[in-house]
Design a protein around this motif. Structure first.
Motif, PDB file in Angstrom:
ATOM      1  N   GLY A 144      39.494  60.220  -0.489  1.00 52.42           N
ATOM      2  CA  GLY A 144      40.891  60.400  -0.124  1.00 52.42           C
ATOM      3  C   GLY A 144      41.040  60.661   1.370  1.00 52.42           C
ATOM      4  O   GLY A 144      40.061  60.893   2.084  1.00 52.42           O
ATOM      5  N   THR A 145      42.277  60.635   1.831  1.00 53.04           N
ATOM      6  CA  THR A 145      42.562  60.804   3.249  1.00 53.04           C
ATOM      7  C   THR A 145      43.547  61.944   3.458  1.00 53.04           C
ATOM      8  O   THR A 145      44.575  62.022   2.769  1.00 53.04           O
ATOM      9  CB  THR A 145      43.156  59.520   3.864  1.00 53.04           C
ATOM     10  OG1 THR A 145      42.228  58.443   3.678  1.00 53.04           O
ATOM     11  CG2 THR A 145      43.430  59.690   5.343  1.00 53.04           C
ATOM     12  N   LEU A 146      43.240  62.804   4.419  1.00 54.39           N
ATOM     13  CA  LEU A 146      44.147  63.870   4.829  1.00 54.39           C
ATOM     14  C   LEU A 146      44.677  63.559   6.215  1.00 54.39           C
ATOM     15  O   LEU A 146      43.894  63.346   7.156  1.00 54.39           O
ATOM     16  CB  LEU A 146      43.415  65.218   4.846  1.00 54.39           C
ATOM     17  CG  LEU A 146      44.168  66.380   5.509  1.00 54.39           C
ATOM     18  CD1 LEU A 146      45.464  66.693   4.783  1.00 54.39           C
ATOM     19  CD2 LEU A 146      43.271  67.612   5.601  1.00 54.39           C
ATOM     20  N   ALA A 147      45.991  63.546   6.356  1.00 50.61           N
ATOM     21  CA  ALA A 147      46.634  63.369   7.660  1.00 50.61           C
ATOM     22  C   ALA A 147      47.125  64.721   8.151  1.00 50.61           C
ATOM     23  O   ALA A 147      47.832  65.429   7.429  1.00 50.61           O
ATOM     24  CB  ALA A 147      47.797  62.389   7.550  1.00 50.61           C
ATOM     25  N   LEU A 148      46.751  65.084   9.361  1.00 54.67           N
ATOM     26  CA  LEU A 148      47.166  66.338   9.972  1.00 54.67           C
ATOM     27  C   LEU A 148      48.281  66.063  10.968  1.00 54.67           C
ATOM     28  O   LEU A 148      48.074  65.350  11.959  1.00 54.67           O
ATOM     29  CB  LEU A 148      45.983  66.999  10.689  1.00 54.67           C
ATOM     30  CG  LEU A 148      44.762  67.342   9.835  1.00 54.67           C
ATOM     31  CD1 LEU A 148      43.643  67.899  10.712  1.00 54.67           C
ATOM     32  CD2 LEU A 148      45.124  68.331   8.736  1.00 54.67           C
ATOM     33  N   VAL A 149      49.452  66.627  10.709  1.00 56.64           N
ATOM     34  CA  VAL A 149      50.590  66.399  11.609  1.00 56.64           C
ATOM     35  C   VAL A 149      51.215  67.703  12.103  1.00 56.64           C
ATOM     36  O   VAL A 149      52.131  67.670  12.930  1.00 56.64           O
ATOM     37  CB  VAL A 149      51.671  65.520  10.944  1.00 56.64           C
ATOM     38  CG1 VAL A 149      51.083  64.216  10.449  1.00 56.64           C
ATOM     39  CG2 VAL A 149      52.360  66.257   9.799  1.00 56.64           C
ATOM     40  N   GLY A 150      50.753  68.853  11.593  1.00 51.95           N
ATOM     41  CA  GLY A 150      51.349  70.130  11.975  1.00 51.95           C
ATOM     42  C   GLY A 150      50.697  70.711  13.223  1.00 51.95           C
ATOM     43  O   GLY A 150      49.489  70.570  13.441  1.00 51.95           O
ATOM     44  N   ILE A 151      51.505  71.366  14.050  1.00 52.99           N
ATOM     45  CA  ILE A 151      50.982  72.032  15.236  1.00 52.99           C
ATOM     46  C   ILE A 151      50.266  73.303  14.805  1.00 52.99           C
ATOM     47  O   ILE A 151      50.819  74.130  14.081  1.00 52.99           O
ATOM     48  CB  ILE A 151      52.119  72.372  16.206  1.00 52.99           C
ATOM     49  CG1 ILE A 151      52.781  71.092  16.721  1.00 52.99           C
ATOM     50  CG2 ILE A 151      51.606  73.202  17.381  1.00 52.99           C
ATOM     51  CD1 ILE A 151      53.980  71.341  17.612  1.00 52.99           C
ATOM     52  N   GLY A 152      49.021  73.448  15.237  1.00 57.16           N
ATOM     53  CA  GLY A 152      48.251  74.623  14.859  1.00 57.16           C
ATOM     54  C   GLY A 152      47.130  74.876  15.838  1.00 57.16           C
ATOM     55  O   GLY A 152      47.013  74.206  16.876  1.00 57.16           O
ATOM     56  N   GLY A 153      46.281  75.828  15.497  1.00 63.18           N
ATOM     57  CA  GLY A 153      45.135  76.146  16.331  1.00 63.18           C
ATOM     58  C   GLY A 153      43.871  75.585  15.729  1.00 63.18           C
ATOM     59  O   GLY A 153      43.783  74.402  15.418  1.00 63.18           O
ATOM     60  N   ARG A 154      42.880  76.436  15.521  1.00 65.70           N
ATOM     61  CA  ARG A 154      41.602  76.007  14.970  1.00 65.70           C
ATOM     62  C   ARG A 154      41.597  76.171  13.457  1.00 65.70           C
ATOM     63  O   ARG A 154      42.211  77.088  12.918  1.00 65.70           O
ATOM     64  CB  ARG A 154      40.463  76.818  15.581  1.00 65.70           C
ATOM     65  CG  ARG A 154      40.358  76.666  17.094  1.00 65.70           C
ATOM     66  CD  ARG A 154      39.245  77.527  17.642  1.00 65.70           C
ATOM     67  NE  ARG A 154      37.945  77.116  17.127  1.00 65.70           N
ATOM     68  CZ  ARG A 154      37.200  76.149  17.659  1.00 65.70           C
ATOM     69  NH1 ARG A 154      37.640  75.494  18.728  1.00 65.70           N
ATOM     70  NH2 ARG A 154      36.029  75.837  17.145  1.00 65.70           N
ATOM     71  N   ALA A 155      40.864  75.289  12.784  1.00 70.95           N
ATOM     72  CA  ALA A 155      40.696  75.379  11.337  1.00 70.95           C
ATOM     73  C   ALA A 155      39.237  75.114  10.995  1.00 70.95           C
ATOM     74  O   ALA A 155      38.568  74.320  11.659  1.00 70.95           O
ATOM     75  CB  ALA A 155      41.604  74.380  10.621  1.00 70.95           C
ATOM     76  N   GLU A 156      38.732  75.805   9.986  1.00 75.53           N
ATOM     77  CA  GLU A 156      37.380  75.582   9.506  1.00 75.53           C
ATOM     78  C   GLU A 156      37.423  75.021   8.097  1.00 75.53           C
ATOM     79  O   GLU A 156      38.298  75.392   7.302  1.00 75.53           O
ATOM     80  CB  GLU A 156      36.586  76.892   9.511  1.00 75.53           C
ATOM     81  CG  GLU A 156      36.371  77.473  10.906  1.00 75.53           C
ATOM     82  CD  GLU A 156      35.542  78.741  10.877  1.00 75.53           C
ATOM     83  OE1 GLU A 156      35.165  79.173   9.765  1.00 75.53           O
ATOM     84  OE2 GLU A 156      35.279  79.291  11.963  1.00 75.53           O
ATOM     85  N   PHE A 157      36.501  74.111   7.808  1.00 76.37           N
ATOM     86  CA  PHE A 157      36.433  73.557   6.458  1.00 76.37           C
ATOM     87  C   PHE A 157      34.969  73.329   6.113  1.00 76.37           C
ATOM     88  O   PHE A 157      34.093  73.328   6.985  1.00 76.37           O
ATOM     89  CB  PHE A 157      37.228  72.251   6.335  1.00 76.37           C
ATOM     90  CG  PHE A 157      36.827  71.189   7.331  1.00 76.37           C
ATOM     91  CD1 PHE A 157      35.765  70.334   7.088  1.00 76.37           C
ATOM     92  CD2 PHE A 157      37.530  71.036   8.516  1.00 76.37           C
ATOM     93  CE1 PHE A 157      35.389  69.357   7.991  1.00 76.37           C
ATOM     94  CE2 PHE A 157      37.174  70.063   9.435  1.00 76.37           C
ATOM     95  CZ  PHE A 157      36.097  69.221   9.179  1.00 76.37           C
TER      96      PHE A 157
END
Length: 343
Positions: free
Chosen positions: A258-271
């Motif tokens: 699957g595909t995740l699109a990131l469009v929100g303004i944010g800082g750092r994220a860990e996954f």
């Protein structure tokens, strides 16, 4: 010429409407009388962070062309237009059809023209502007051929205005980037104006749409637009929040490959890298729906005309003089898309 603009004098300060002076358009510029302007969370975030002050924000303008520079041939005086982001038109990304990733993307965030000047002033002192090549929290704005798009004069300015950013971002992420097939499941995390625009676009394609939001009123609105609220495995996901916990939840919602699109303004994220690797998940950043405004905004107008993009369902109008109220309501989440109207 003397105009009225909503000026921010200090970082995090209020919008104060006052008279400022606006230069006549240069050869590559377009003078637009603003009739409506959307209030976007980007405006509210940047007024807290901006250092070049005083400043005029606003980047979802709509209006009527009042003058054009000698080098502008795409619009004419009297045209109804919507304003979007600016791009150079010359770099590899622009020539390749992806102006949202223009290599001169600071054109939208300088607060000045490329030569360091501002078309705005007050009492002989500089007022910064040129935000997204427009600064449309004003009665008039100077924009450019690359971010001025003709729209039908019959289209309400209050509906045309948000097409240039929030609607373009949400709908474009679906239509230009994810491109789901009919029957695919699309999970949308966050149902503000960007998320609900994505809901509309995905529903128009015949997808099963899952709307995820803690706000019951927003979930209810999404359902009325054709979404569901029970989160199941999805082929595609969109995060509009920029929140690390939500991004991880979105990753966990995806089918393999699957595909995740990131469009929100944010800082750092860990996954978890192994989760992404072993499931073949793609993570894609998206700016402005990967859209070229000149061609995509007319597509959005057509979708609205066909009833497949009911933007009016998310718009709440405010007089320009009530910009602080509109901004507060946007920050509180009590309205989806505030749009300022000019008498």
């Amino acid at each position: 010429m003397r105009i009225q603009a909503a000026v921010v004098d200090s970082a995090g300060g209020p919008f104060v409407i006052r008279d400022v002076d606006l230069e006549e358009p240069r050869d590559d510029e377009v003078l637009v009388r603003i009739t409506a302007a959307g209030v976007c969370h980007t405006d509210l975030i940047m007024r807290r962070r901006w250092s070049r002050l005083p400043m005029v924000f606003g980047h979802e303008g709509a209006g009527i062309v009042e003058a054009v520079g000698a080098a502008v041939g795409t619009v004419a005086v009297g045209d109804s237009v919507a304003l979007s982001y600016r791009s150079c038109g010359k770099c590899g990304q622009c020539r390749g059809g992806h102006p949202a990733y223009c290599l001169l993307n600071d054109l939208n965030m300088r607060g000045t023209r490329a030569d360091g000047s501002s078309p705005l002033s007050a009492g002989g002192s500089t007022v910064y502007g040129n935000f997204f090549g427009q600064s449309s929290f004003a009665s008039h704005a100077v924009a450019y051929a690359s971010n001025v798009v003709r729209v039908p004069p019959t289209l309400s300015p209050a509906l045309a205005a948000p097409l240039g950013c929030s609607v373009q971002t949400g709908a474009g992420t679906v239509l230009n980037v994810l491109r789901p097939s009919p029957g695919d499941t699309v999970a949308i995390f966050g149902t503000g104006s960007v998320g609900l625009s994505a809901v509309m676009a995905a529903v128009s394609l015949g997808c099963t749409v899952i709307a995820v939001d803690p706000n019951p009123a927003r979930r209810s609105l999404a359902v009325s637009l054709g979404a569901h609220t029970g989160l199941d495995k999805a082929h595609h996901a969109i995060d509009t929040t920029g929140r690390p916990d939500v991004i991880n939840r979105a990753i966990g919602s995806l089918h393999r490959r699957g595909t995740l699109a990131l469009v929100g303004i944010g800082g750092r994220a860990e996954f978890d890298i192994m989760t992404v690797m072993t499931n073949g998940i793609r993570i894609r950043g998206v700016i402005e729906g990967d859209a070229s405004p000149a061609t995509f905004l007319p597509q959005l107008v057509d979708l609205h005309r066909l009833g497949r993009l009911p933007v009016e369902r998310i718009v709440t109008e405010y007089p320009f003089t009530e910009i602080e109220t509109a901004a507060r309501h946007a920050a509180e989440g009590t309205v989806v898309k505030p749009v300022l109207t000019f008498g």
